[in-house]
Design an enzyme around this catalytic site. Structure first.
Site, PDB file in Angstrom:
ATOM      1  CB  CYS A   1      45.996  49.781  86.112  1.00 18.46           C
ATOM      2  SG  CYS A   1      45.254  51.243  85.407  1.00 18.46           S
TER       3      CYS A   1
ATOM      4  CG  HIS B   1      43.311  46.793  85.050  1.00 23.46           C
ATOM      5  ND1 HIS B   1      42.567  47.470  85.994  1.00 23.46           N
ATOM      6  CD2 HIS B   1      43.707  47.737  84.152  1.00 23.46           C
ATOM      7  CE1 HIS B   1      42.526  48.750  85.683  1.00 23.46           C
ATOM      8  NE2 HIS B   1      43.206  48.934  84.568  1.00 23.46           N
TER       9      HIS B   1
ATOM     10  CG  ASN C   1      40.560  51.630  84.122  1.00 25.96           C
ATOM     11  OD1 ASN C   1      40.816  51.228  85.248  1.00 25.96           O
ATOM     12  ND2 ASN C   1      41.501  51.831  83.217  1.00 25.96           N
TER      13      ASN C   1
HETATM   14  C1  LIG Z   1      40.972  54.674  74.330  1.00 25.00           C
HETATM   15  C2  LIG Z   1      40.509  53.647  73.316  1.00 25.00           C
HETATM   16  C3  LIG Z   1      39.151  53.094  73.712  1.00 25.00           C
HETATM   17  C4  LIG Z   1      40.351  54.404  71.991  1.00 25.00           C
HETATM   18  O1  LIG Z   1      39.981  53.519  70.984  1.00 25.00           O
HETATM   19  P1  LIG Z   1      40.730  53.567  69.570  1.00 25.00           P
HETATM   20  O2  LIG Z   1      39.991  52.677  68.658  1.00 25.00           O
HETATM   21  O3  LIG Z   1      42.166  53.290  69.829  1.00 25.00           O
HETATM   22  O4  LIG Z   1      40.467  55.047  69.143  1.00 25.00           O
HETATM   23  P2  LIG Z   1      41.505  56.205  68.766  1.00 25.00           P
HETATM   24  O5  LIG Z   1      42.155  56.745  69.997  1.00 25.00           O
HETATM   25  O6  LIG Z   1      42.395  55.726  67.655  1.00 25.00           O
HETATM   26  O7  LIG Z   1      40.511  57.271  68.214  1.00 25.00           O
HETATM   27  C5  LIG Z   1      39.642  56.998  67.122  1.00 25.00           C
HETATM   28  C6  LIG Z   1      38.754  58.205  66.902  1.00 25.00           C
HETATM   29  O8  LIG Z   1      37.776  58.278  67.946  1.00 25.00           O
HETATM   30  C7  LIG Z   1      37.774  59.588  68.506  1.00 25.00           C
HETATM   31  N1  LIG Z   1      37.420  59.511  69.908  1.00 25.00           N
HETATM   32  C8  LIG Z   1      38.239  59.366  70.985  1.00 25.00           C
HETATM   33  N2  LIG Z   1      37.507  59.326  72.097  1.00 25.00           N
HETATM   34  C9  LIG Z   1      36.209  59.416  71.740  1.00 25.00           C
HETATM   35  C10 LIG Z   1      34.999  59.422  72.446  1.00 25.00           C
HETATM   36  N3  LIG Z   1      34.948  59.297  73.780  1.00 25.00           N
HETATM   37  N4  LIG Z   1      33.863  59.516  71.750  1.00 25.00           N
HETATM   38  C11 LIG Z   1      33.860  59.631  70.427  1.00 25.00           C
HETATM   39  N5  LIG Z   1      34.983  59.639  69.684  1.00 25.00           N
HETATM   40  C12 LIG Z   1      36.144  59.532  70.353  1.00 25.00           C
HETATM   41  C13 LIG Z   1      39.191  60.083  68.285  1.00 25.00           C
HETATM   42  O9  LIG Z   1      39.226  61.509  68.318  1.00 25.00           O
HETATM   43  C14 LIG Z   1      39.494  59.536  66.919  1.00 25.00           C
HETATM   44  O10 LIG Z   1      38.903  60.368  65.968  1.00 25.00           O
HETATM   45  P3  LIG Z   1      39.645  60.639  64.552  1.00 25.00           P
HETATM   46  O11 LIG Z   1      39.759  59.280  63.903  1.00 25.00           O
HETATM   47  O12 LIG Z   1      38.709  61.549  63.868  1.00 25.00           O
HETATM   48  O13 LIG Z   1      40.966  61.241  64.893  1.00 25.00           O
HETATM   49  C15 LIG Z   1      41.523  52.508  73.123  1.00 25.00           C
HETATM   50  O14 LIG Z   1      42.685  52.992  72.508  1.00 25.00           O
HETATM   51  C16 LIG Z   1      41.902  51.897  74.439  1.00 25.00           C
HETATM   52  O15 LIG Z   1      41.084  51.349  75.136  1.00 25.00           O
HETATM   53  N6  LIG Z   1      43.180  51.932  74.788  1.00 25.00           N
HETATM   54  C17 LIG Z   1      43.630  51.399  76.035  1.00 25.00           C
HETATM   55  C18 LIG Z   1      43.251  52.338  77.111  1.00 25.00           C
HETATM   56  C19 LIG Z   1      43.497  51.782  78.456  1.00 25.00           C
HETATM   57  O16 LIG Z   1      43.407  50.613  78.672  1.00 25.00           O
HETATM   58  N7  LIG Z   1      43.793  52.679  79.369  1.00 25.00           N
HETATM   59  C20 LIG Z   1      43.963  52.369  80.725  1.00 25.00           C
HETATM   60  C21 LIG Z   1      45.115  51.495  80.926  1.00 25.00           C
HETATM   61  S1  LIG Z   1      45.134  51.007  82.539  1.00 25.00           S
END
Ligand SMILES: CC(C)(COP(=O)(O)OP(=O)(O)OC[C@H]1O[C@@H](n2cnc3c(N)ncnc32)[C@H](O)[C@@H]1OP(=O)(O)O)[C@@H](O)C(=O)NCCC(=O)NCCS
Length: 349
Positions: A114, A276, A306
């Site tokens: 990224c 980003h 993204n």
């Molecule tokens: C990925 C992201 C959106 C997830 O959000 P979050 O609030 O942290 O969610 P979690 O990973 O803790 O997961 C919460 C729940 O949602 C579920 N879940 C994950 N992806 C899902 C989806 N696409 N749809 C539905 N549920 C989903 C998980 O399984 C979890 O379920 P559980 O509580 O039963 O275990 C967030 O962590 C994020 O944006 N992180 C940064 C990612 C990023 O920037 N990446 C690129 C960097 S360049």
């Protein structure tokens, strides 16, 4: 004093629009979950047998070259940032040189995920400031959709990413009042496995034990690819989303302030921040932390997801096309991603 300016900018996104509801037909997810957690409404996916990382980069580059009022033969050097290259090797830089029918100039591939575009800007800037090159073509392009897990197992990653490309021409000018002011590059490899794609790979099964990601068993040591790896579908990216989120919201404001203070500016001086586009929530947090007004921050993740290295040049291009970037405007570009790597560039348009 020689400075680098952005003389031309272009972007290309594939025509294939994929909504959150389209994804919810193939995995257990929902429009509500995706929008609430990331702000993403839709993304573009490349068309097989048509779009590749190189072909999309080529389309964006053609526009940037034309807008710079140049010919392909005027380009002195190519820099290509991607984590999704057409081939494992050679890199997309040489494939782009071939497509463009450019002269036998140098081409350099950048693998900083990224942060690739901002790292690329810094490299191009050094070539220009040293007087070595006058016109550098910097392209960032990604086709994530060819390597995402669209089953429920991969939903935490596959709903976030999209395909597309952006390109700029960096040009030498003798003008102290515009161009790139400074770039600031960082990494912390201690968390490399929080966002990674290990397989296929040359890691030989040797992992830093405590950093071994929570992927299924990794018995493929010593081999680039095995039948078992394919059977287990162990070739997709891995991400610890919350860990990425936590680090991003600290490092992004830090590196933006670093760029501003290095040049004697405060957040209120910024005409536009182009962060980003990884997650709208991350960018809203950064905006709040820096006390920026809505009109000082540009986001378009809602429409593209993204696009990794391509996200900043695509956003910069759209902001410019929408008339949000004025001559002399103070612009900050800031990235954070896998590595972890993070970086910023401050420039006067
Ligand atoms: C990925 C992201 C959106 C997830 O959000 P979050 O609030 O942290 O969610 P979690 O990973 O803790 O997961 C919460 C729940 O949602 C579920 N879940 C994950 N992806 C899902 C989806 N696409 N749809 C539905 N549920 C989903 C998980 O399984 C979890 O379920 P559980 O509580 O039963 O275990 C967030 O962590 C994020 O944006 N992180 C940064 C990612 C990023 O920037 N990446 C690129 C960097 S360049």
């Amino acid at each position: 004093m020689i400075r680098s300016t952005i003389a031309g900018i272009g972007m290309y996104v594939p025509e294939n629009k994929i909504s959150n509801n389209d994804l919810s037909k193939v995995m257990d997810t929902s429009d509500e979950w995706i929008q609430e957690r990331s702000g993403i409404k839709e993304r573009r996916f490349a068309t097989r047998y048509k779009d590749t990382t190189t072909t999309m980069g080529f389309e964006a580059a053609k526009i940037a070259i034309e807008r710079a009022g140049m010919a392909v033969q005027d380009i002195d050097f190519i820099i290509f940032a991607t984590l999704s290259p057409d081939y494992f090797f050679p890199g997309c830089g040489v494939l782009l040189q071939r497509m463009l029918q450019a002269k036998e100039i140098g081409a350099l591939d950048i693998r900083n995920q990224c942060s690739g575009f901002v790292y690329g800007l810094s490299v191009a800037d050094q070539f220009i400031k040293s007087g070595m090159y006058k016109n550098v073509l910097l392209v960032a392009s990604e086709t994530h959709s060819y390597a995402l897990d669209f089953s429920t197992r991969g939903r935490n990653i596959s709903v976030l990413f999209g395909d597309g490309a952006g390109a700029v021409i960096l040009q030498a000018v003798q003008d102290g009042n515009r161009g790139l002011l400074s770039s600031h590059l960082h990494c912390d490899g201690s968390e490399a496995e929080h966002l990674c794609m290990m397989n296929p790979g040359f890691h030989a099964g040797r992992f830093v034990t405590e950093k071994k990601p929570a992927l299924p068993a990794q018995p493929y040591g010593g081999m680039f690819i095995t039948e078992e790896l394919v059977k287990n579908k162990d070739f997709y990216p891995y991400m610890d989303g919350p860990a990425v989120f936590k680090k991003a919201v600290v490092k992004l404001p830090e590196v933006i302030l670093e760029a501003l203070s290095a040049n004697g500016y405060a957040p209120s001086d910024l005409d536009l921040l182009i962060p980003h586009q990884a997650n709208l929530r991350i960018n809203q947090y950064v905006q709040h932390k820096l006390g920026l007004k809505d009109e000082q921050v540009f986001n378009n993740i809602q429409r593209y997801g993204n696009t990794t290295a391509a996200s900043i040049p695509i956003a910069l291009c759209e902001a410019w096309q929408e008339g949000k970037i004025k001559d002399g405007g103070l612009i900050c570009l800031a990235a954070f991603g896998s590595g972890f790597t993070w970086a910023s560039t401050l420039l006067k348009w």
